[in-house]
Design a protein around this motif. Structure first.
Motif, short mmCIF file in Angstrom:
data_model
loop_
_atom_site.label_atom_id
_atom_site.label_comp_id
_atom_site.label_asym_id
_atom_site.label_seq_id
_atom_site.Cartn_x
_atom_site.Cartn_y
_atom_site.Cartn_z
N LEU A 100 0.82 -1.21 0.00
CA LEU A 100 0.00 0.00 0.00
C LEU A 100 0.86 1.26 0.00
O LEU A 100 0.56 2.23 -0.71
N VAL A 101 1.92 1.25 0.78
CA VAL A 101 2.82 2.41 0.81
C VAL A 101 3.47 2.60 -0.56
O VAL A 101 3.55 3.72 -1.08
N ALA A 102 3.90 1.51 -1.17
CA ALA A 102 4.58 1.59 -2.47
C ALA A 102 3.62 1.99 -3.59
O ALA A 102 4.00 2.74 -4.50
N GLU A 103 2.40 1.51 -3.55
CA GLU A 103 1.48 1.69 -4.67
C GLU A 103 0.60 2.94 -4.58
O GLU A 103 0.05 3.38 -5.58
N SER A 104 0.45 3.52 -3.38
CA SER A 104 -0.49 4.64 -3.24
C SER A 104 -0.18 5.85 -4.13
O SER A 104 -1.11 6.48 -4.61
N PRO A 105 1.10 6.18 -4.39
CA PRO A 105 1.32 7.31 -5.31
C PRO A 105 0.82 7.04 -6.74
O PRO A 105 0.31 7.93 -7.39
N ARG A 106 0.95 5.78 -7.19
CA ARG A 106 0.50 5.44 -8.54
C ARG A 106 -0.99 5.17 -8.59
O ARG A 106 -1.63 5.36 -9.63
N PHE A 107 -1.55 4.71 -7.46
CA PHE A 107 -2.97 4.35 -7.42
C PHE A 107 -3.63 5.04 -6.22
O PHE A 107 -3.93 4.40 -5.22
N PRO A 108 -3.84 6.35 -6.30
CA PRO A 108 -4.43 7.06 -5.16
C PRO A 108 -5.81 6.54 -4.78
O PRO A 108 -6.20 6.58 -3.63
N GLU A 109 -6.54 6.02 -5.78
CA GLU A 109 -7.87 5.47 -5.49
C GLU A 109 -7.75 4.22 -4.62
O GLU A 109 -8.63 3.91 -3.82
N LEU A 110 -6.64 3.51 -4.75
CA LEU A 110 -6.38 2.33 -3.91
C LEU A 110 -6.21 2.78 -2.47
O LEU A 110 -6.80 2.19 -1.56
N ALA A 111 -5.42 3.81 -2.25
CA ALA A 111 -5.21 4.33 -0.89
C ALA A 111 -6.53 4.79 -0.29
O ALA A 111 -6.82 4.54 0.88
N GLN A 112 -7.36 5.45 -1.09
CA GLN A 112 -8.66 5.92 -0.62
C GLN A 112 -9.56 4.75 -0.24
O GLN A 112 -10.23 4.77 0.79
N ALA A 113 -9.54 3.71 -1.06
CA ALA A 113 -10.37 2.52 -0.78
C ALA A 113 -9.94 1.86 0.53
O ALA A 113 -10.77 1.49 1.36
N VAL A 114 -8.63 1.73 0.72
CA VAL A 114 -8.12 1.11 1.94
C VAL A 114 -8.49 1.96 3.16
O VAL A 114 -8.93 1.44 4.19
N TYR A 115 -8.33 3.27 3.02
CA TYR A 115 -8.68 4.17 4.12
C TYR A 115 -10.15 4.00 4.51
O TYR A 115 -10.49 3.90 5.70
N GLU A 116 -11.03 3.94 3.52
CA GLU A 116 -12.46 3.79 3.79
C GLU A 116 -12.77 2.47 4.49
O GLU A 116 -13.59 2.41 5.40
N ILE A 117 -12.11 1.41 4.06
CA ILE A 117 -12.35 0.10 4.67
C ILE A 117 -11.87 0.08 6.12
O ILE A 117 -12.56 -0.39 7.02
N TRP A 118 -10.65 0.62 6.36
CA TRP A 118 -10.14 0.64 7.73
C TRP A 118 -10.96 1.54 8.64
O TRP A 118 -10.99 1.35 9.85
N GLN A 119 -11.63 2.54 8.03
CA GLN A 119 -12.49 3.42 8.83
C GLN A 119 -13.62 2.63 9.48
O GLN A 119 -14.09 3.02 10.55
N LEU A 120 -14.03 1.53 8.87
CA LEU A 120 -15.09 0.71 9.46
C LEU A 120 -14.66 0.17 10.81
O LEU A 120 -15.41 0.22 11.78
N ALA A 121 -13.44 -0.35 10.89
CA ALA A 121 -12.94 -0.87 12.16
C ALA A 121 -12.76 0.26 13.17
O ALA A 121 -13.11 0.11 14.35
N GLY A 122 -12.21 1.40 12.72
CA GLY A 122 -12.04 2.54 13.61
C GLY A 122 -13.37 3.05 14.15
O GLY A 122 -13.48 3.39 15.33
N ALA A 123 -14.38 3.08 13.29
CA ALA A 123 -15.70 3.56 13.71
C ALA A 123 -16.33 2.60 14.72
O ALA A 123 -16.96 3.03 15.69
N GLU A 124 -16.14 1.30 14.52
CA GLU A 124 -16.70 0.33 15.47
C GLU A 124 -15.98 0.40 16.81
O GLU A 124 -16.60 0.31 17.87
N LEU A 125 -14.65 0.57 16.77
CA LEU A 125 -13.91 0.74 18.02
C LEU A 125 -14.35 2.02 18.73
O LEU A 125 -14.55 2.02 19.95
#
Length: 196
Positions: A100-125
Motif C-alpha cells: 500500500l505504501v509503495a502503490e499509493s502514489p500510482r494508485f491514489p484510489e487504492l489508498a482511498q479505498a483502503v482508508y475507507e475500509i479501515w475506517q469501518l474498524a475505527g468507527a466500530e472501536l
C-alpha cells in the motif's frame, strides 16, 4: 460460487497483491485460486472490486471481535488488540502495508479505498469506547480520537521494526498488548477513579 471457492479466491487475491503489488494481473490471481479469469470477473466485476472485497474480509475479522461483547471493557479491548496485532504484524499484514505504501502514489484510489475500509474498524472501536464513556467506565472525551490513539499504540514502532527486518519479541509473549490496554484504560479512567 461456493463459500470454499470464494474464500480461496479472496485468499489468493490478498497473497498475490501482497507479493506482486496492485499491478498484479487477474490471471495470476485466478491461477493461484485454481479458477478461470472469467470467474473472477463474473463475481467481482473488476480487479479493484476484488481487492476491496479481499481487504474487507480482513477488516471483518476485527469487526466481529469488536461486536462480540463480553461485558468487560478490558476483555473486549484485549480481544480486539490481540486480533488487530495478529493481522497487522503478520507476514501478510506487513506485506500488505508495504504494498500500500509503495502503490499509493500510482494508485491514489487504492489508498482511498483502503482508508475507507479501515475506517469501518475505527468507527466500530469508537462506538465501543463511546458506549463505555456513556456508562461511566471511561472519562468523557472524543471517542474517535481515543480509537485512533489506541490503534496507533498497537502499531507503534513495533511495526516499523518488523518492516525493517529487525527482531521483535512477540507482543503476546512479552505482555505488551496487556500493558498497552492497561495504560489506555488508565489514561481514560473516569476522574473519580483516578483520585481513588
Amino acid at each position: 460460487m461456493t463459500a470454499d471457492t470464494r474464500a480461496r479466491i479472496l485468499e489468493a487475491a490478498l497473497d498475490t497483491f501482497c507479493e506482486k503489488g496492485y499491478g498484479a494481473s487477474v490471471d495470476d490471481i485466478a491461477r493461484r485460486a485454481g479458477v478461470v479469469k472469467q470467474t473472477l470477473y463474473h463475481h467481482y466485476g473488476s480487479k479493484d472490486s476484488l481487492f476491496r472485497e479481499a481487504l474487507t474480509g480482513l477488516v471483518n475479522v476485527l469487526l466481529v471481535d469488536l461486536i462480540a461483547r463480553s461485558g468487560s471493557l478490558r476483555e473486549d479491548l484485549l480481544r480486539f488488540a490481540e486480533s488487530f496485532q495478529a493481522q497487522a504484524m503478520s507476514e501478510q499484514g506487513l506485506a500488505l502495508h508495504r504494498m500500500l505504501v509503495a502503490e499509493s502514489p500510482r494508485f491514489p484510489e487504492l489508498a482511498q479505498a483502503v482508508y475507507e475500509i479501515w475506517q469501518l474498524a475505527g468507527a466500530e472501536l469508537a462506538r465501543l469506547l463511546r458506549e463505555a464513556m456513556a456508562r461511566g467506565e471511561l472519562r468523557q472525551d472524543d471517542p474517535e480520537f481515543a480509537a485512533d490513539m489506541l490503534i496507533s499504540l498497537l502499531t507503534g514502532t513495533q511495526r516499523d521494526m518488523l518492516l525493517l527486518g529487525m527482531p521483535v519479541e512477540c507482543p503476546q509473549q512479552s505482555g505488551r498488548i496487556t500493558r498497552i490496554i492497561d495504560c489506555f484504560l488508565q489514561a481514560y479512567a473516569p476522574v473519580c477513579a483516578r483520585g481513588s
